[in-house]
Design an enzyme around this catalytic site. Sequence first.
Site, PDB file in Angstrom:
ATOM      1  N   LYS A 191       0.844  -1.200   0.000  1.00  0.00           N
ATOM      2  CA  LYS A 191       0.000   0.000   0.000  1.00  0.00           C
ATOM      3  C   LYS A 191       0.882   1.253   0.000  1.00  0.00           C
ATOM      4  CE  LYS A 191      -1.953  -1.199   3.801  1.00  0.00           C
ATOM      5  NZ  LYS A 191      -2.800  -1.268   4.999  1.00  0.00           N
ATOM      6  N   ASP A 217      -4.641 -11.551   8.579  1.00  0.00           N
ATOM      7  CA  ASP A 217      -4.324 -10.361   9.371  1.00  0.00           C
ATOM      8  C   ASP A 217      -4.670 -10.646  10.824  1.00  0.00           C
ATOM      9  OD1 ASP A 217      -3.338  -7.857   9.813  1.00  0.00           O
ATOM     10  OD2 ASP A 217      -4.754  -6.819   8.506  1.00  0.00           O
TER      11      ASP A 217
END
EC number: 2.7.6.1
Length: 312
Positions: A191, A217
């Site tokens: 990102k 995650d």
Amino acid sequence: MKLISCNANRPLSDAIADYLDMRLTRSEVKTFADQEIFVRIDENVRGEDVFVIQSTSYPANDNLMQLLIMMDALRRASARRITAVIPYFGYARQDRKTDGRTPISAKLVANLISTAGADRVLTVDLHAGQIQGFFDIPTDNLFGGPVMVDDIKERYGKEKIIVVSPDVGGVVRARSLAKRLDDADLAIVDKRRPEAGKSEVMNIIGDVRGARCIMLDDMCDSGGTLANAAAALKEHGASSVSAYVTHGVLSGSAVERIEKSVLDELVMTDTIQPSEHALKSKNIRVLPISPLLGEAIRRIANEESVSKLFDR
């Protein structure tokens, strides 16, 4: 030993007690009209090895105070040893100074827990592993990976699987899961923000074309990271995308965001009690964490190795 529960996630406490073939110690946790918290333990705990089960999830401050006051009551009742079982450790994302004149709240919470009377801490998938070092008492950080591995193998065992880290910081966690999945391939979502005010640009490190992608995650809060990462993976040719997280924080409109995303499903454990909205969602599935926590509690009480839970 004795198990005692506060109010953050009573169903999980009941499930842990069932796994250990025990009952929860009778206690009362209530709030006065001015929002002060009162705790009373209705059984003798003198000389006992006591495990207090409480996630510090929303409302984080109330649940944290319940835990602290419960441990203070146990200490004053002469419990031999107090273990704080914190399936979800709130304030974990505030583990460092991000700017000038900002706190390290995770360290403050660790100090509060120790001062309140905890002799040991048992938690699951800390947001940052170094938080273990914030405590000056023994701290066991369990990994939710084994629970997820069994589910992934049962559902997708014969398919081509690629484990995906939704950000660079989660690569170690994703690599560990990939190793347990017979050395599955690994991909990373990178990102970047070119400049303030511009939308994120997603770059995929690794070839995901035609593969079933399993994103891993430690938590899902707003759902934005997972939803955006799933869209990027689809754009790069992934056949399907699922996400596995340990802690389903799901704040605000996270459930709606997950439902509108291209994610096939979000799979989470019950370290945080799921909301009714999440339980009714067709895109969200819950895995029980109670067997893992129950076995860890049994091993701690019997002075056995906890790390052997993860030897494979």
